[in-house]
Write an enzyme that holds these catalytic residues in place. Structure first.
Site, PDB file in Angstrom:
ATOM      1  N   GLU A   1       0.858  -1.267  -0.196  1.00 17.06           N
ATOM      2  CA  GLU A   1      -0.107  -0.062   0.142  1.00 17.06           C
ATOM      3  C   GLU A   1       0.735   1.218  -0.052  1.00 17.06           C
ATOM      4  O   GLU A   1       0.589   2.267  -0.660  1.00 17.06           O
ATOM      5  CB  GLU A   1      -0.982  -0.062   1.146  1.00 17.06           C
TER       6      GLU A   1
ATOM      7  N   GLU B   1      -3.613  -9.483   3.810  1.00 15.28           N
ATOM      8  CA  GLU B   1      -4.535  -9.018   4.977  1.00 15.28           C
ATOM      9  C   GLU B   1      -5.796 -10.178   5.241  1.00 15.28           C
ATOM     10  O   GLU B   1      -6.026 -10.645   6.289  1.00 15.28           O
ATOM     11  CB  GLU B   1      -5.061  -7.874   4.993  1.00 15.28           C
TER      12      GLU B   1
HETATM   13  C1  3H9 Z   1      -1.232  -4.933   7.072  1.00 12.81           C
HETATM   14  O1  3H9 Z   1      -0.321  -4.641   6.236  1.00 12.81           O
HETATM   15  C2  3H9 Z   1      -2.447  -4.102   7.266  1.00 12.81           C
HETATM   16  C3  3H9 Z   1      -2.377  -2.861   6.363  1.00 12.81           C
HETATM   17  O2  3H9 Z   1      -3.266  -3.197   5.329  1.00 12.81           O
HETATM   18  C4  3H9 Z   1      -3.005  -1.693   7.058  1.00 12.81           C
HETATM   19  C5  3H9 Z   1      -2.004  -1.117   7.986  1.00 12.81           C
HETATM   20  C6  3H9 Z   1      -2.038   0.090   8.662  1.00 12.81           C
HETATM   21  N1  3H9 Z   1       4.506  -8.101  11.640  1.00 12.81           N
HETATM   22  O3  3H9 Z   1       7.608 -15.691   8.447  1.00 12.81           O
HETATM   23  P1  3H9 Z   1       8.592 -15.508   9.167  1.00 12.81           P
HETATM   24  C7  3H9 Z   1       7.812 -11.779  11.972  1.00 12.81           C
HETATM   25  S1  3H9 Z   1      -1.388  -6.546   7.833  1.00 12.81           S
HETATM   26  C8  3H9 Z   1       5.230  -8.466  12.772  1.00 12.81           C
HETATM   27  O4  3H9 Z   1       9.430 -16.717   9.728  1.00 12.81           O
HETATM   28  P2  3H9 Z   1       9.842 -15.861   6.296  1.00 12.81           P
HETATM   29  C9  3H9 Z   1       7.715 -13.190  12.203  1.00 12.81           C
HETATM   30  O5  3H9 Z   1       6.870 -13.380  13.351  1.00 12.81           O
HETATM   31  C10 3H9 Z   1       0.158  -7.353   7.520  1.00 12.81           C
HETATM   32  N2  3H9 Z   1       5.708  -9.532  12.755  1.00 12.81           N
HETATM   33  O6  3H9 Z   1      10.127 -15.387   7.857  1.00 12.81           O
HETATM   34  C11 3H9 Z   1       8.949 -13.600  12.712  1.00 12.81           C
HETATM   35  O7  3H9 Z   1       9.402 -13.366  13.897  1.00 12.81           O
HETATM   36  P3  3H9 Z   1      10.401 -14.029  14.757  1.00 12.81           P
HETATM   37  C12 3H9 Z   1       0.174  -7.808   6.006  1.00 12.81           C
HETATM   38  C13 3H9 Z   1       6.133 -10.152  11.555  1.00 12.81           C
HETATM   39  O8  3H9 Z   1      11.026 -15.286   5.793  1.00 12.81           O
HETATM   40  C14 3H9 Z   1       9.875 -12.996  11.416  1.00 12.81           C
HETATM   41  O9  3H9 Z   1       9.138 -11.652  11.356  1.00 12.81           O
HETATM   42  N3  3H9 Z   1       1.454  -8.762   5.860  1.00 12.81           N
HETATM   43  C15 3H9 Z   1       5.360  -9.818  10.418  1.00 12.81           C
HETATM   44  O10 3H9 Z   1       9.487 -17.297   6.200  1.00 12.81           O
HETATM   45  C16 3H9 Z   1      10.249 -13.706  10.438  1.00 12.81           C
HETATM   46  O11 3H9 Z   1       8.864 -14.056   9.586  1.00 12.81           O
HETATM   47  C17 3H9 Z   1       1.570  -9.795   6.183  1.00 12.81           C
HETATM   48  O12 3H9 Z   1       0.600 -10.449   6.460  1.00 12.81           O
HETATM   49  C18 3H9 Z   1       4.502  -8.672  10.513  1.00 12.81           C
HETATM   50  N4  3H9 Z   1       3.838  -8.222   9.511  1.00 12.81           N
HETATM   51  O13 3H9 Z   1       8.492 -15.085   5.528  1.00 12.81           O
HETATM   52  C19 3H9 Z   1       2.688 -10.459   5.939  1.00 12.81           C
HETATM   53  N5  3H9 Z   1       5.698 -10.441   9.261  1.00 12.81           N
HETATM   54  O14 3H9 Z   1      11.854 -14.308  13.973  1.00 12.81           O
HETATM   55  C20 3H9 Z   1       3.111 -11.629   6.961  1.00 12.81           C
HETATM   56  C21 3H9 Z   1       6.706 -11.339   9.777  1.00 12.81           C
HETATM   57  O15 3H9 Z   1      10.354 -13.448  16.264  1.00 12.81           O
HETATM   58  N6  3H9 Z   1       4.373 -12.056   7.115  1.00 12.81           N
HETATM   59  N7  3H9 Z   1       6.943 -10.984  11.081  1.00 12.81           N
HETATM   60  O16 3H9 Z   1       9.801 -15.487  14.891  1.00 12.81           O
HETATM   61  C22 3H9 Z   1       4.825 -13.051   6.163  1.00 12.81           C
HETATM   62  O17 3H9 Z   1       3.970 -13.405   5.083  1.00 12.81           O
HETATM   63  C23 3H9 Z   1       6.325 -13.596   6.296  1.00 12.81           C
HETATM   64  O18 3H9 Z   1       6.655 -13.198   7.797  1.00 12.81           O
HETATM   65  C24 3H9 Z   1       7.235 -12.909   4.961  1.00 12.81           C
HETATM   66  C25 3H9 Z   1       8.552 -13.701   5.469  1.00 12.81           C
HETATM   67  C26 3H9 Z   1       6.820 -13.650   3.897  1.00 12.81           C
HETATM   68  C27 3H9 Z   1       7.195 -11.579   5.155  1.00 12.81           C
END
Ligand code: 3H9
Length: 701
Positions: free
Chosen positions: A105, A125
């Protein structure tokens, strides 16, 4: 170190976001962006602004932990995005890694987007029970059209750079660091006098998108448990029919409502639960793990071939061994036909399938496993046979090899002793079909070396599994809990509930399939034999009515779907109620002195199936079998069809209140009687309920 920094070079202002591990939008990042923008605005000598990220990825979205604060408000960040977009000078985003959610975004508010090759973008999301809350629902349809935007937002899937380029979601793909490609692309745009482009000012012709919206709405209405889907469609409807400000208000209201919805809370819980499940005790994290370059599988049955495909798909050379030529041929046939069908369905090209199959070696001679780094035995579930196989593997495998058992119930410590090298042994409980089901229970034996545990958990991630560590006990986490669920199913059948009544009650709660349909599908013979074997091992309670129905069905040859009758009667795969089942259950009940009742409610069914299961989960926790309650939720949602929008059984227990669970367990102990201790309450559950503490207070790791 500052999370967001501003500098400039060659007449270009640069905002760099550095908030490892995924550059999530924390309060610091959001404020830092606003500050960086203010610095740019204050310097009229600059011609353009570039936004890029340090580390392995562009912004992967909002920091999800912020959503637990009921006061969370996206409006300040959204105002920053509006200010970015309104700049009279060019604003460019340079993407790499993953640009997701609020990250994409942010990029959509910029005038142009350049991406490093290999970048993936998406608005995931919906997987958190939310919608894009920083104007993604308004800007994306204006950029790529309502249909493609709906597909991206409703699936939550990531798309690769080529696809993003072809739908104009990114403007260019380049190789190089985010800073280098961003600077070069911005300079090019400046050289060509490229104008600012503002998506909020694009008008959408309403009628062109009507059918895409209608189709999406009717699909979303069929999934009422995921309210985010209908809300996304409503926002896109507003994007095509209203001005940007009105659409933005629709999005903001819907985002706020969803943030506090039970489904979103449950899905956010699972997001972190799945990641926390991979965390190991200090002694394992501090080791470096072992290299696994080749994997061997002993046993080419359904499980063995499914497991082999998991490794083949991940690019790992795999040796498949079976004791008989017939068994091996059948296994090879299963693997070949699976890939042929994937090619026919367009999921793989013929070349890809061939490349995968070239990684497979097969043999009738088990010494072919001698050089494998990991060998998994997947022979028939029988203690004597598995012990014999483990002893043999202890002789033939190289000293550094890890030996794993794919047992679903047996004592991994006994098998470990049989190998003569218990430190190298671990359980890997795959779920059938192994190449499809996400869950893997990794069973740490008493002597399993920390490096072995770490290696197998790392490997699980590599092959795309959701892995959960379990200690050794009968059935590990999942099947041990499933046993009490099946116990109550059978008592309810004996008391007069029909299979359909039971299945419908738990399916209404969201379970993918009720217990009777599930056992019919898995095979009543398989279920009954497990009970009988457990009885022989002395594990069953001294209750002659314990799981007496399944044993009777087995004795009558009603094995379920495969024999055309089980708890239901089958027409192909279609289940029909069968009065014969009620007659059999009534006969078994009479033989055990269990009285028929006519007052079994849906509430009683769900509570009697779920609350003992939760209670068993608590016993598993207090015995240290599971590291944490959230691991149990991962097991049940990833492997047993428990609805993700309920967050798993332990999360559901906390939502209903632990004191309520205790109270209802006590109620059923009184109303059903408790001669065999079925309703004995876990002391941990009692204590947490009394102290009003959460399960998280009992995390062992
Ligand atoms: C949003 O954006 C709402 C908006 O529209 C409006 C906003 C105002 N937050 O998955 P991994 C942490 S909603 C906090 O193992 P990978 C995760 O817990 C969000 N923490 O790595 C982990 O922590 P730890 C929309 C997060 O390489 C570490 O990062 N976005 C977040 O296998 C590594 O993560 C999503 O839904 C986060 N957003 O995969 C994306 N993301 O090391 C969510 C990750 O302590 N994330 N962490 O265990 C993912 O899909 C995967 O993490 C990603 C990396 C593909 C990025």
């Amino acid at each position: 170190m500052h999370t967001v920094t501003f500098d400039s070079a060659n007449g270009i202002g640069r905002i760099c976001i550095a908030n490892p591990p995924v550059n999530a939008l924390s309060h610091h990042v959001m404020h830092g962006l606003a500050d960086g923008l203010a610095q740019f605005e204050a310097d009229p000598s600059l011609h353009a602004l570039l936004i890029y990220c340090a580390g392995k990825t562009f912004v992967a979205g909002a920091d999800i932990t912020l959503f637990d604060d009921p006061a969370f408000d996206a409006s300040a960040f959204n105002a920053t995005l509006a200010r970015l977009e309104a700049q009279p000078r060019l604003v460019v985003a340079a993407l790499h890694g993953t640009a997701l959610g609020g990250g994409l975004e942010l990029a959509l508010a910029c005038h142009y987007r350049v991406a490093q090759s290999g970048t993936r973008v998406g608005l995931p999301e919906v997987k958190l029970g939310l919608l894009p809350g920083s104007l993604g629902t308004q800007r994306l349809p204006r950029l790529i059209g309502a249909g493609p935007a709906l597909e991206i937002m409703l699936s939550g899937k990531m798309i690769d750079t080529q696809e993003a380029l072809s739908c104009a979601l990114v403007d260019a793909i380049r190789d190089g660091t985010p800073l280098d490609i961003g600077m070069a692309y911005t300079s090019e745009l400046l050289a060509h006098n490229a104008p600012p482009r503002r998506l909020s000012q694009v008008r959408m012709p309403d009628q062109v998108h009507a059918s895409a919206i209608e189709t999406a709405l009717s699909q979303a209405q069929q999934q009422p448990h995921y309210p985010a889907k209908q809300a996304i469609v409503a926002c896109v409807q507003a994007a095509v029919s209203e001005d940007f400000e009105t659409g933005a208000a629709v999005e903001a209201n819907a985002f706020k409502t969803l943030l506090n919805s039970p489904a979103s809370r449950a899905l956010r819980h699972l997001f972190f639960a799945q990641r926390v499940a991979a965390k190991l005790p200090q002694n394992a994290t501090s080791t470096s793990g072992l290299a696994v370059e080749t994997v061997g599988i002993l046993g080419a049955g359904t499980m063995g071939t499914g497991i082999a495909m998991c490794f083949l798909n991940a690019g790992i050379p795999t040796v498949l061994v079976d004791a008989t030529a017939e068994g091996l041929q059948r296994g090879i046939g299963l693997i070949e036909s699976t890939y042929a069908s994937n090619v026919a369905k367009g999921r793989l090209s013929a070349e890809q399938a061939q490349a995968i199959l070239q990684r497979l070696t097969t043999s009738l001679d088990d010494t072919a496993l001698a050089e494998c780094d990991l060998v998994i035995e997947a022979v028939f579930e029988n203690m004597a046979l598995k012990q014999q196989v483990c002893q043999r593997l202890g002789h033939i495998c190289k000293p550094s090899a890890i030996i794993a058992s794919n047992t679903s119930t047996l004592d991994v410590d006994v098998l470990a002793q049989a190998t003569g090298r218990p430190g190298q042994v671990i359980g890997m409980h795959f779920f059938s079909p192994a190449h499809i089901m996400k869950l893997l229970e990794v069973v740490r034996g008493e002597h399993t070396a920390p490096a072995v545990l770490k290696t197998v958990m790392d490997l699980a991630k590599k092959i795309g599994k959701t892995a959960v560590v379990s200690g050794v006990c009968y059935g590990f986490i999942g099947n041990r809990m499933a046993e009490v669920y099946m116990r109550e199913t059978e008592f309810l059948l004996m008391e007069g509930a029909t299979p359909a009544q039971i299945d419908n009650a738990v399916q209404a709660l969201g379970m993918a399939m009720g217990p009777c349909r599930m056992l019919d599908m898995a095979g009543i013979d398989v279920g009954a034999k497990t009970v009988i074997e457990y009885g022989k091992a002395g594990g069953l309670p001294p209750d002659p009515s314990y799981r007496a129905v399944v044993q009777k069905m087995f004795a009558l040859g009603r094995f379920g779907q495969k024999t055309g009758s089980g708890y239901y009667r089958y027409d192909g795969r279609t289940a029909h109620p069968d009065p014969e089942t009620e007659r059999i259950a009534a006969e078994v009940a009479r033989a055990h002195g269990i009285a028929k009742r006519n007052d079994i409610s849906e509430q009683e069914i769900t509570e009697r199936l779920l609350y003992p299961l939760i209670n068993e989960g608590c016993k598993i926790l207090e015995e240290g079998i599971a590291y944490r309650a959230s691991d149990i939720d991962v097991v049940w949602t990833a492997g047993y069809g428990f609805p993700d929008y309920q967050g798993g059984p332990m999360f559901l227990a906390e939502q209903r209140g632990l004191a309520h669970i205790v109270q209802q367990l006590e109620h059923y102990a009184r109303s059903r009687g408790n001669p065999y201790g079925y309703w004995d309450i876990s002391p941990l559950l009692q204590r947490l309920a009394q102290q009003q503490h959460s399960f998280a207070s009992h995390n062992l790791v």
